[in-house]
Design a protein around this motif. Structure first.
Motif, PDB file in Angstrom:
ATOM      1  N   CYS A   7       0.835  -1.193   0.000  1.00 19.66           N
ATOM      2  CA  CYS A   7       0.000   0.000   0.000  1.00 19.66           C
ATOM      3  C   CYS A   7       0.876   1.252   0.000  1.00 19.66           C
ATOM      4  N   PRO A   8       0.848   2.009  -1.101  1.00 22.28           N
ATOM      5  CA  PRO A   8       1.605   3.257  -1.121  1.00 22.28           C
ATOM      6  C   PRO A   8       0.837   4.373  -0.431  1.00 22.28           C
ATOM      7  N   THR A   9       1.556   5.336   0.142  1.00 21.44           N
ATOM      8  CA  THR A   9       0.913   6.497   0.745  1.00 21.44           C
ATOM      9  C   THR A   9       1.756   7.738   0.498  1.00 21.44           C
ATOM     10  N   ASP A  10       1.065   8.855   0.341  1.00 19.97           N
ATOM     11  CA  ASP A  10       1.733  10.149   0.240  1.00 19.97           C
ATOM     12  C   ASP A  10       1.198  11.102   1.299  1.00 19.97           C
ATOM     13  N   GLY A  11       0.387  10.562   2.215  1.00 23.37           N
ATOM     14  CA  GLY A  11      -0.173  11.362   3.287  1.00 23.37           C
ATOM     15  C   GLY A  11      -1.453  12.084   2.925  1.00 23.37           C
ATOM     16  N   SER A  12      -1.919  11.937   1.691  1.00 23.36           N
ATOM     17  CA  SER A  12      -3.141  12.612   1.264  1.00 23.36           C
ATOM     18  C   SER A  12      -4.371  11.908   1.828  1.00 23.36           C
ATOM     19  N   ASP A  13      -5.524  12.557   1.717  1.00 21.91           N
ATOM     20  CA  ASP A  13      -6.770  11.950   2.188  1.00 21.91           C
ATOM     21  C   ASP A  13      -7.075  10.658   1.436  1.00 21.91           C
ATOM     22  N   HIS A  14      -6.833  10.649   0.130  1.00 28.46           N
ATOM     23  CA  HIS A  14      -7.088   9.438  -0.662  1.00 28.46           C
ATOM     24  C   HIS A  14      -6.179   8.294  -0.221  1.00 28.46           C
ATOM     25  N   THR A  29      -7.810 -11.385   5.648  1.00 26.46           N
ATOM     26  CA  THR A  29      -7.196 -12.513   4.948  1.00 26.46           C
ATOM     27  C   THR A  29      -5.987 -13.088   5.659  1.00 26.46           C
ATOM     28  N   GLY A  30      -5.512 -12.393   6.701  1.00 25.70           N
ATOM     29  CA  GLY A  30      -4.292 -12.836   7.370  1.00 25.70           C
ATOM     30  C   GLY A  30      -3.048 -12.501   6.574  1.00 25.70           C
ATOM     31  N   GLY A  31      -3.188 -11.588   5.631  1.00 22.71           N
ATOM     32  CA  GLY A  31      -2.059 -11.205   4.787  1.00 22.71           C
ATOM     33  C   GLY A  31      -1.103 -10.261   5.491  1.00 22.71           C
ATOM     34  N   HIS A  32       0.068 -10.103   4.906  1.00 19.69           N
ATOM     35  CA  HIS A  32       1.099  -9.216   5.435  1.00 19.69           C
ATOM     36  C   HIS A  32       0.999  -7.876   4.705  1.00 19.69           C
ATOM     37  N   LEU A  33       0.829  -6.793   5.461  1.00 23.31           N
ATOM     38  CA  LEU A  33       0.698  -5.456   4.890  1.00 23.31           C
ATOM     39  C   LEU A  33       2.031  -4.727   4.929  1.00 23.31           C
ATOM     40  N   THR A  34       2.461  -4.234   3.779  1.00 22.57           N
ATOM     41  CA  THR A  34       3.644  -3.396   3.667  1.00 22.57           C
ATOM     42  C   THR A  34       3.196  -2.030   3.174  1.00 22.57           C
ATOM     43  N   ILE A  35       3.587  -0.990   3.894  1.00 27.20           N
ATOM     44  CA  ILE A  35       3.244   0.375   3.507  1.00 27.20           C
ATOM     45  C   ILE A  35       4.514   1.069   3.041  1.00 27.20           C
ATOM     46  N   CYS A  36       4.442   1.759   1.905  1.00 28.54           N
ATOM     47  CA  CYS A  36       5.591   2.507   1.410  1.00 28.54           C
ATOM     48  C   CYS A  36       5.183   3.950   1.143  1.00 28.54           C
ATOM     49  N   VAL A  37       6.135   4.841   1.255  1.00 25.83           N
ATOM     50  CA  VAL A  37       5.897   6.266   1.013  1.00 25.83           C
ATOM     51  C   VAL A  37       6.319   6.591  -0.408  1.00 25.83           C
ATOM     52  N   VAL A  38       5.458   7.323  -1.107  1.00 21.91           N
ATOM     53  CA  VAL A  38       5.751   7.743  -2.476  1.00 21.91           C
ATOM     54  C   VAL A  38       5.753   9.265  -2.558  1.00 21.91           C
ATOM     55  N   ASP A  57      10.114  13.976   7.211  1.00 22.58           N
ATOM     56  CA  ASP A  57       8.783  13.924   6.613  1.00 22.58           C
ATOM     57  C   ASP A  57       8.365  12.484   6.317  1.00 22.58           C
ATOM     58  N   VAL A  58       9.307  11.718   5.789  1.00 21.89           N
ATOM     59  CA  VAL A  58       9.028  10.314   5.469  1.00 21.89           C
ATOM     60  C   VAL A  58       8.747   9.527   6.747  1.00 21.89           C
ATOM     61  N   GLN A  59       9.541   9.765   7.783  1.00 20.37           N
ATOM     62  CA  GLN A  59       9.339   9.058   9.052  1.00 20.37           C
ATOM     63  C   GLN A  59       7.970   9.376   9.642  1.00 20.37           C
ATOM     64  N   LYS A  60       7.538  10.637   9.553  1.00 20.93           N
ATOM     65  CA  LYS A  60       6.227  11.016  10.079  1.00 20.93           C
ATOM     66  C   LYS A  60       5.112  10.365   9.270  1.00 20.93           C
ATOM     67  N   LEU A  61       5.234  10.362   7.950  1.00 21.44           N
ATOM     68  CA  LEU A  61       4.233   9.703   7.108  1.00 21.44           C
ATOM     69  C   LEU A  61       4.124   8.225   7.444  1.00 21.44           C
ATOM     70  N   MET A  62       5.284   7.564   7.608  1.00 22.13           N
ATOM     71  CA  MET A  62       5.281   6.141   7.939  1.00 22.13           C
ATOM     72  C   MET A  62       4.673   5.890   9.315  1.00 22.13           C
ATOM     73  N   ALA A  63       5.012   6.716  10.279  1.00 19.70           N
ATOM     74  CA  ALA A  63       4.472   6.546  11.632  1.00 19.70           C
ATOM     75  C   ALA A  63       2.962   6.758  11.635  1.00 19.70           C
ATOM     76  N   ASP A  64       2.504   7.771  10.914  1.00 14.47           N
ATOM     77  CA  ASP A  64       1.054   8.033  10.842  1.00 14.47           C
ATOM     78  C   ASP A  64       0.323   6.882  10.160  1.00 14.47           C
TER      79      ASP A  64
END
Length: 71
Positions: A7-14, A29-38, A57-64
């Protein structure tokens, strides 16, 4: 069965909605979730210009996103 979810994130509402939905799928599903910042591409005169984010900024996005997915 969904084993891996990226799951990519840029911190936007979407992106926030995407993180929530990805977390729900992982939980169901018991799946493994990986979040990345774009980076967000901003339009330039001759094409998109990509802004470079500071490490803080990246660390804050990841923590959020992590806290949101765990909630």
């Amino acid at each position: 069965m969904t084993a891996k979810i990226l799951c990519p994130t840029d911190g936007s509402d979407h992106a926030t909605v995407g993180v929530l939905q990805a977390a729900e799928v992982a939980k169901a599903t018991g799946g493994h979730l990986t979040i990345c910042v774009v980076n967000i591409a901003h339009g330039g005169a001759r094409g998109p210009t990509i802004s470079h984010w500071k490490a803080e900024d990246v660390q804050k996005l990841m923590a959020d996103a992590d806290a949101l997915a765990k909630s």
